[in-house]
Design an enzyme around this catalytic site. Structure first.
Site, PDB file in Angstrom:
ATOM      1  N   TRP A 187       0.800  -1.230   0.000  1.00 58.61           N
ATOM      2  CA  TRP A 187       0.000   0.000   0.000  1.00 58.61           C
ATOM      3  C   TRP A 187       0.832   1.278   0.000  1.00 58.61           C
ATOM      4  O   TRP A 187       0.365   2.308  -0.487  1.00 58.61           O
ATOM      5  CB  TRP A 187      -0.990   0.043   1.182  1.00 58.61           C
ATOM      6  CG  TRP A 187      -1.888   1.247   1.153  1.00 58.61           C
ATOM      7  CD1 TRP A 187      -3.015   1.423   0.405  1.00 58.61           C
ATOM      8  CD2 TRP A 187      -1.706   2.467   1.879  1.00 58.61           C
ATOM      9  NE1 TRP A 187      -3.549   2.662   0.621  1.00 58.61           N
ATOM     10  CE2 TRP A 187      -2.758   3.328   1.528  1.00 58.61           C
ATOM     11  CE3 TRP A 187      -0.748   2.909   2.788  1.00 58.61           C
ATOM     12  CZ2 TRP A 187      -2.885   4.608   2.065  1.00 58.61           C
ATOM     13  CZ3 TRP A 187      -0.875   4.175   3.327  1.00 58.61           C
ATOM     14  CH2 TRP A 187      -1.943   5.002   2.960  1.00 58.61           C
ATOM     15  N   ASP A 188       2.076   1.244   0.496  1.00 56.97           N
ATOM     16  CA  ASP A 188       2.823   2.494   0.649  1.00 56.97           C
ATOM     17  C   ASP A 188       4.258   2.341   0.144  1.00 56.97           C
ATOM     18  O   ASP A 188       5.192   2.837   0.763  1.00 56.97           O
ATOM     19  CB  ASP A 188       2.817   2.910   2.122  1.00 56.97           C
ATOM     20  CG  ASP A 188       3.267   4.360   2.325  1.00 56.97           C
ATOM     21  OD1 ASP A 188       3.068   5.176   1.410  1.00 56.97           O
ATOM     22  OD2 ASP A 188       3.812   4.672   3.402  1.00 56.97           O
ATOM     23  N   LEU A 189       4.435   1.687  -1.002  1.00 50.92           N
ATOM     24  CA  LEU A 189       5.787   1.423  -1.485  1.00 50.92           C
ATOM     25  C   LEU A 189       6.282   2.572  -2.358  1.00 50.92           C
ATOM     26  O   LEU A 189       6.311   2.492  -3.581  1.00 50.92           O
ATOM     27  CB  LEU A 189       5.868   0.102  -2.239  1.00 50.92           C
ATOM     28  CG  LEU A 189       7.296  -0.454  -2.370  1.00 50.92           C
ATOM     29  CD1 LEU A 189       7.924  -0.658  -1.005  1.00 50.92           C
ATOM     30  CD2 LEU A 189       7.328  -1.736  -3.152  1.00 50.92           C
TER      31      LEU A 189
END
Length: 295
Positions: A195-197
């Site tokens: 989700w937050d790469l």
């Protein structure tokens, strides 16, 4: 005694209010407790992100690691679950975990070598896509937060948010993003998402060229993963190239991936509107260009 970075205290105050203040107040004792419990010695100054304290440590056998302390919430509670699934394959390795507090002991990567330091932004995008292709090949474990639930909640909040956007063109763009999500919400996917790469959540390691850190995992469609790499080191002329390159590497259906990527604009816009912030021009431009991209 561990010095708590003032920036971490300020961000906890800003985003978590009273709970953030309580966390910062308890953090020195919490840190000392885990140093003793896991037989750790501090091995450098503390680091931090927006929400977590990360302390370099040495284990009893002399091996390097980091102690990560953060508020336990719906995003952070899934982090150790995902890291156990990946088991160091494409992501930082989890060494120990305290479930009641969410405190983790992690392998130490090279914090001086971030993917954001690579001058070639296109190579950085491809590297993120290659990591995502591997990480999202794992099915999400039971109990993980589900993209379908998040997407339906966003659609429920959209009508009220649209009424608070004064600019007609921006309002239409956000409405189009919601319409795109509405087309795919009934097939939200079941892969394990990071989700937050973004490029500051990818670090070098002695055992692998690049590894992912700091997941905020979901069960869902990998198309929901593309936004951070498209937005990193923002370049409007590279938006379509980045989207096409990532969907190629991940072998994604482009119309579906475009819909879920527009869903990230919707998510960000809802947060901005509900917090009283103006919509970000760069993010609107990403959505504008992807909306018109035939793929």
């Amino acid at each position: 005694m561990i010095d708590i970075p003032r920036e971490l205290a300020a961000s906890q105050e800003k985003y978590n209010g009273e709970a953030g203040r309580a966390f910062i107040e308890e953090l020195p004792d919490l840190t000392a407790g885990f140093l003793d419990r896991w037989e750790l010695k501090p091995d450098g100054p503390p680091m931090h992100g927006v929400s977590a304290l990360v302390l370099p440590v040495l284990r009893a056998d002399g091996g390097p690691a980091v102690l990560k302390l953060q508020i336990l919430d719906e995003e952070s509670e899934g982090e150790p679950v995902a890291l156990r699934v990946w088991d160091g394959d494409g992501a930082v390795r989890l060494l120990d975990h305290d479930e009641p507090t969410g405190t983790m002991l992690l392998e130490r990567l090279d914090e001086t070598r971030l993917l954001s330091h690579i001058p070639d932004t296109r190579q950085a995008v491809v590297t993120i896509a290659e990591l995502l292709a591997h990480l999202t090949s794992f099915p999400a474990p039971p109990g993980m937060r589900r993209l379908g639930d998040i997407a339906r909640a966003m659609l429920d909040r959209t009508p009220r948010a649209l009424d608070r956007i004064p600019d007609p063109e921006a309002r239409r763009l956000v409405a189009d993003c919601a319409a795109a999500v509405r087309e795919v919400v009934d097939e939200p996917g079941d892969r394990l998402l990071h989700w937050d790469l973004h490029d500051e959540n990818v670090l070098a390691s002695g055992r692998a060229p690049w590894l992912a850190i700091d997941p905020k995992p979901l069960a869902g469609d990998p198309g929901f993963e593309l936004w951070p790499a498209i937005d990193n080191r923002y370049d409007p002329d590279d938006i379509i190239w980045r989207f096409d390159a990532m969907t190629d590497v991940l072998a994604l259906d482009r119309p579906r991936a475009r819909a879920w990527t527009l869903g990230r604009l919707l998510q960000n816009a809802l947060w901005d509107i509900e917090d009283g912030r103006p919509l970000d021009d760069g993010q609107l431009e990403i959505a504008r260009r992807l909306r018109g991209h035939a793929g």
